[in-house]
Design a protein around this motif. Sequence first.
Motif, PDB file in Angstrom:
ATOM      1  N   LEU B   7       0.839  -1.207   0.000  1.00  8.70           N
ATOM      2  CA  LEU B   7       0.000   0.000   0.000  1.00  8.70           C
ATOM      3  C   LEU B   7       0.872   1.255   0.000  1.00  8.70           C
ATOM      4  O   LEU B   7       0.602   2.219  -0.735  1.00  8.70           O
ATOM      5  CB  LEU B   7      -0.909   0.027   1.233  1.00  8.70           C
ATOM      6  N   LYS B   8       1.921   1.224   0.826  1.00 11.09           N
ATOM      7  CA  LYS B   8       2.792   2.396   0.906  1.00 11.09           C
ATOM      8  C   LYS B   8       3.465   2.668  -0.435  1.00 11.09           C
ATOM      9  O   LYS B   8       3.543   3.810  -0.886  1.00 11.09           O
ATOM     10  CB  LYS B   8       3.846   2.182   2.008  1.00 11.09           C
ATOM     11  N   SER B   9       3.932   1.615  -1.072  1.00 19.01           N
ATOM     12  CA  SER B   9       4.633   1.811  -2.346  1.00 19.01           C
ATOM     13  C   SER B   9       3.694   2.321  -3.431  1.00 19.01           C
ATOM     14  O   SER B   9       4.105   3.050  -4.331  1.00 19.01           O
ATOM     15  CB  SER B   9       5.311   0.521  -2.782  1.00 19.01           C
ATOM     16  N   ILE B  68      -8.849   7.331  -5.320  1.00 18.47           N
ATOM     17  CA  ILE B  68     -10.019   6.675  -5.906  1.00 18.47           C
ATOM     18  C   ILE B  68      -9.812   5.170  -6.054  1.00 18.47           C
ATOM     19  O   ILE B  68     -10.770   4.387  -5.977  1.00 18.47           O
ATOM     20  CB  ILE B  68     -10.376   7.342  -7.258  1.00 18.47           C
ATOM     21  N   ASP B  69      -8.565   4.728  -6.245  1.00 12.20           N
ATOM     22  CA  ASP B  69      -8.314   3.299  -6.436  1.00 12.20           C
ATOM     23  C   ASP B  69      -7.778   2.618  -5.179  1.00 12.20           C
ATOM     24  O   ASP B  69      -7.249   1.507  -5.241  1.00 12.20           O
ATOM     25  CB  ASP B  69      -7.347   3.084  -7.603  1.00 12.20           C
ATOM     26  N   PHE B  70      -7.929   3.284  -4.026  1.00 11.41           N
ATOM     27  CA  PHE B  70      -7.454   2.687  -2.772  1.00 11.41           C
ATOM     28  C   PHE B  70      -8.354   1.503  -2.416  1.00 11.41           C
ATOM     29  O   PHE B  70      -9.581   1.595  -2.492  1.00 11.41           O
ATOM     30  CB  PHE B  70      -7.486   3.731  -1.649  1.00 11.41           C
ATOM     31  N   PRO B  71      -7.762   0.353  -2.020  1.00 17.53           N
ATOM     32  CA  PRO B  71      -8.603  -0.827  -1.769  1.00 17.53           C
ATOM     33  C   PRO B  71      -9.491  -0.676  -0.539  1.00 17.53           C
ATOM     34  O   PRO B  71      -9.140   0.034   0.403  1.00 17.53           O
ATOM     35  CB  PRO B  71      -7.576  -1.942  -1.568  1.00 17.53           C
ATOM     36  N   ASN B  72     -10.609  -1.366  -0.577  1.00 16.46           N
ATOM     37  CA  ASN B  72     -11.512  -1.403   0.574  1.00 16.46           C
ATOM     38  C   ASN B  72     -10.918  -2.350   1.614  1.00 16.46           C
ATOM     39  O   ASN B  72     -10.720  -3.531   1.342  1.00 16.46           O
ATOM     40  CB  ASN B  72     -12.886  -1.901   0.102  1.00 16.46           C
ATOM     41  N   LEU B  73     -10.641  -1.808   2.793  1.00 18.47           N
ATOM     42  CA  LEU B  73     -10.007  -2.618   3.832  1.00 18.47           C
ATOM     43  C   LEU B  73     -11.024  -3.320   4.716  1.00 18.47           C
ATOM     44  O   LEU B  73     -10.652  -4.027   5.648  1.00 18.47           O
ATOM     45  CB  LEU B  73      -9.075  -1.751   4.674  1.00 18.47           C
ATOM     46  N   GLY B  74     -12.284  -3.096   4.466  1.00 19.52           N
ATOM     47  CA  GLY B  74     -13.309  -3.877   5.141  1.00 19.52           C
ATOM     48  C   GLY B  74     -13.992  -3.201   6.291  1.00 19.52           C
ATOM     49  O   GLY B  74     -15.208  -3.233   6.400  1.00 19.52           O
ATOM     50  N   GLY B  75     -13.237  -2.569   7.182  1.00 19.33           N
ATOM     51  CA  GLY B  75     -13.846  -1.987   8.373  1.00 19.33           C
ATOM     52  C   GLY B  75     -14.356  -0.580   8.142  1.00 19.33           C
ATOM     53  O   GLY B  75     -14.139   0.016   7.083  1.00 19.33           O
ATOM     54  N   ILE B  76     -15.038  -0.068   9.153  1.00 23.39           N
ATOM     55  CA  ILE B  76     -15.554   1.296   9.078  1.00 23.39           C
ATOM     56  C   ILE B  76     -14.452   2.251   9.536  1.00 23.39           C
ATOM     57  O   ILE B  76     -13.916   2.083  10.632  1.00 23.39           O
ATOM     58  CB  ILE B  76     -16.794   1.457   9.968  1.00 23.39           C
ATOM     59  N   PRO B  77     -14.117   3.250   8.712  1.00 26.59           N
ATOM     60  CA  PRO B  77     -13.061   4.181   9.124  1.00 26.59           C
ATOM     61  C   PRO B  77     -13.509   5.038  10.308  1.00 26.59           C
ATOM     62  O   PRO B  77     -14.663   5.460  10.379  1.00 26.59           O
ATOM     63  CB  PRO B  77     -12.857   5.048   7.879  1.00 26.59           C
ATOM     64  N   MET B  78     -12.599   5.263  11.237  1.00 25.12           N
ATOM     65  CA  MET B  78     -12.862   6.133  12.380  1.00 25.12           C
ATOM     66  C   MET B  78     -11.843   7.268  12.384  1.00 25.12           C
ATOM     67  O   MET B  78     -10.729   7.104  11.875  1.00 25.12           O
ATOM     68  CB  MET B  78     -12.742   5.339  13.681  1.00 25.12           C
ATOM     69  N   ASP B  79     -12.250   8.390  12.967  1.00 27.90           N
ATOM     70  CA  ASP B  79     -11.366   9.546  13.054  1.00 27.90           C
ATOM     71  C   ASP B  79     -10.418   9.325  14.229  1.00 27.90           C
ATOM     72  O   ASP B  79     -10.814   9.412  15.389  1.00 27.90           O
ATOM     73  CB  ASP B  79     -12.205  10.805  13.264  1.00 27.90           C
ATOM     74  N   THR B 100      -3.917  17.326  -1.239  1.00 27.33           N
ATOM     75  CA  THR B 100      -3.922  16.198  -0.299  1.00 27.33           C
ATOM     76  C   THR B 100      -3.207  14.983  -0.870  1.00 27.33           C
ATOM     77  O   THR B 100      -3.382  14.642  -2.039  1.00 27.33           O
ATOM     78  CB  THR B 100      -5.379  15.832   0.045  1.00 27.33           C
ATOM     79  N   HIS B 101      -2.421  14.344  -0.005  1.00 27.14           N
ATOM     80  CA  HIS B 101      -1.790  13.066  -0.356  1.00 27.14           C
ATOM     81  C   HIS B 101      -1.761  12.190   0.891  1.00 27.14           C
ATOM     82  O   HIS B 101      -1.983  12.665   2.007  1.00 27.14           O
ATOM     83  CB  HIS B 101      -0.368  13.286  -0.885  1.00 27.14           C
ATOM     84  N   LEU B 102      -1.516  10.917   0.714  1.00 29.06           N
ATOM     85  CA  LEU B 102      -1.327  10.030   1.858  1.00 29.06           C
ATOM     86  C   LEU B 102       0.116  10.162   2.327  1.00 29.06           C
ATOM     87  O   LEU B 102       1.055   9.994   1.547  1.00 29.06           O
ATOM     88  CB  LEU B 102      -1.649   8.579   1.492  1.00 29.06           C
ATOM     89  N   HIS B 103       0.260  10.458   3.620  1.00 28.51           N
ATOM     90  CA  HIS B 103       1.593  10.719   4.170  1.00 28.51           C
ATOM     91  C   HIS B 103       2.176   9.474   4.825  1.00 28.51           C
ATOM     92  O   HIS B 103       3.382   9.270   4.820  1.00 28.51           O
ATOM     93  CB  HIS B 103       1.489  11.851   5.191  1.00 28.51           C
ATOM     94  N   ASP B 104       1.316   8.634   5.408  1.00 31.46           N
ATOM     95  CA  ASP B 104       1.823   7.437   6.080  1.00 31.46           C
ATOM     96  C   ASP B 104       0.708   6.388   6.169  1.00 31.46           C
ATOM     97  O   ASP B 104      -0.483   6.741   6.229  1.00 31.46           O
ATOM     98  CB  ASP B 104       2.327   7.784   7.489  1.00 31.46           C
ATOM     99  N   ILE B 105       1.137   5.153   6.170  1.00 32.56           N
ATOM    100  CA  ILE B 105       0.227   4.018   6.401  1.00 32.56           C
ATOM    101  C   ILE B 105       0.977   3.052   7.317  1.00 32.56           C
ATOM    102  O   ILE B 105       2.119   2.694   7.033  1.00 32.56           O
ATOM    103  CB  ILE B 105      -0.142   3.295   5.082  1.00 32.56           C
ATOM    104  N   TYR B 106       0.348   2.670   8.407  1.00 31.79           N
ATOM    105  CA  TYR B 106       0.990   1.725   9.316  1.00 31.79           C
ATOM    106  C   TYR B 106      -0.076   0.928  10.045  1.00 31.79           C
ATOM    107  O   TYR B 106      -1.268   1.271  10.007  1.00 31.79           O
ATOM    108  CB  TYR B 106       1.927   2.439  10.306  1.00 31.79           C
ATOM    109  N   ALA B 107       0.356  -0.144  10.672  1.00 35.79           N
ATOM    110  CA  ALA B 107      -0.597  -1.024  11.363  1.00 35.79           C
ATOM    111  C   ALA B 107      -0.153  -1.244  12.795  1.00 35.79           C
ATOM    112  O   ALA B 107       1.040  -1.187  13.116  1.00 35.79           O
ATOM    113  CB  ALA B 107      -0.694  -2.359  10.630  1.00 35.79           C
ATOM    114  N   LYS B 108      -1.149  -1.479  13.657  1.00 30.19           N
ATOM    115  CA  LYS B 108      -0.883  -1.860  15.044  1.00 30.19           C
ATOM    116  C   LYS B 108      -1.792  -3.036  15.360  1.00 30.19           C
ATOM    117  O   LYS B 108      -2.978  -3.016  15.014  1.00 30.19           O
ATOM    118  CB  LYS B 108      -1.175  -0.712  16.007  1.00 30.19           C
ATOM    119  N   SER B 109      -1.217  -4.030  16.013  1.00 32.26           N
ATOM    120  CA  SER B 109      -2.010  -5.215  16.352  1.00 32.26           C
ATOM    121  C   SER B 109      -2.382  -5.183  17.831  1.00 32.26           C
ATOM    122  O   SER B 109      -1.574  -4.800  18.676  1.00 32.26           O
ATOM    123  CB  SER B 109      -1.218  -6.487  16.052  1.00 32.26           C
ATOM    124  N   GLY B 110      -3.607  -5.591  18.102  1.00 29.68           N
ATOM    125  CA  GLY B 110      -4.075  -5.673  19.480  1.00 29.68           C
ATOM    126  C   GLY B 110      -4.875  -6.937  19.678  1.00 29.68           C
ATOM    127  O   GLY B 110      -4.930  -7.808  18.802  1.00 29.68           O
TER     128      GLY B 110
END
Lengths: 140, 147
Positions: B7-9, B68-79, B100-110
């Motif tokens: 996604l980042k690339s 516009i071509d960003f994939p659907n990640l499934g969940g509901i986005p929250m602010d 506007t551009h995407l500046h960062d994408i990262y994940a955290k597991s819980g």
Amino acid sequence: MTVANIGDVEFGAELAAFEPDTSLSAVTAFAAAVGWGDGGGRFSDHDRARTQGLPGALVPGIMAMGFLTTMIHRWAPAGRVERVDTVFRAPLLADQPCHISAVVTDIDEDQGLVELDLSVKNEARETRIFGTARVKLPTG
Amino acid sequence: MVDIEDLKSRFLNLEFDRSDFEIGVENALTVALRTGETRPEFTDPEHADFQATPAMLASLASGRHLPIDFPNLGGIPMDGGKAVDCLRPVRPGTRLNGRTHLHDIYAKSGRSGRMIFIVSRMEIYAGSGEHLATSDSRMVIREKPET
């Protein structure tokens, strides 16, 4: 207590807080002014907000950001907030008191910069929003 | 599981929206007063340095939240939060342009699974082209579990 310049700032000092107005009328006016309308009741009506699965009408996160920057502006009347970064951890409800705080965590006397840790807690003293700010102050 | 590096690339630092804004004087004033602001440069439209508060700048939103071509990640986005860098005063009643551009994408597991954080950055320019401020919006999406 207010500070006039960087020399007045003490490491670890807590900024004087004020009591933010989280009333439903204030929240509604804020949301309208930023162009969000009433959010389907999310910012204007507790019952309608509950129908959306929320615990009640919400204080927008950026309104809480505003409370925090106001606290900074009151503390440093000649200061300028260069950066403010807030994490919205959990909802803050309208018509419920909240408690804002800021503490000095770093001072750069040469550059006139102060780093602050920020938080907004609800009535139960649970952290709802936290963050940091960098403030520029006069060096003279 | 979504490949974050992929996604980042594909999406970081590519402008996907340009929007024009004008912050209304009354709206800027309401936002300042309702957050308890007392300094005249935020509360007095006649003040020579009258300007929008950081919270007002954080409210500016691009026409699109994601490319516009960003994939659907499934969940509901929250602010998940906002950040504002204030470079120059932003004057209500003047024309602004947000890029506007995407500046960062990262994940955290819980315990409840993986959360994906997407930082959308809007750079706010004056009509003259001067860079006035930068506003980051942190969107949080709970990744849809694989079945």
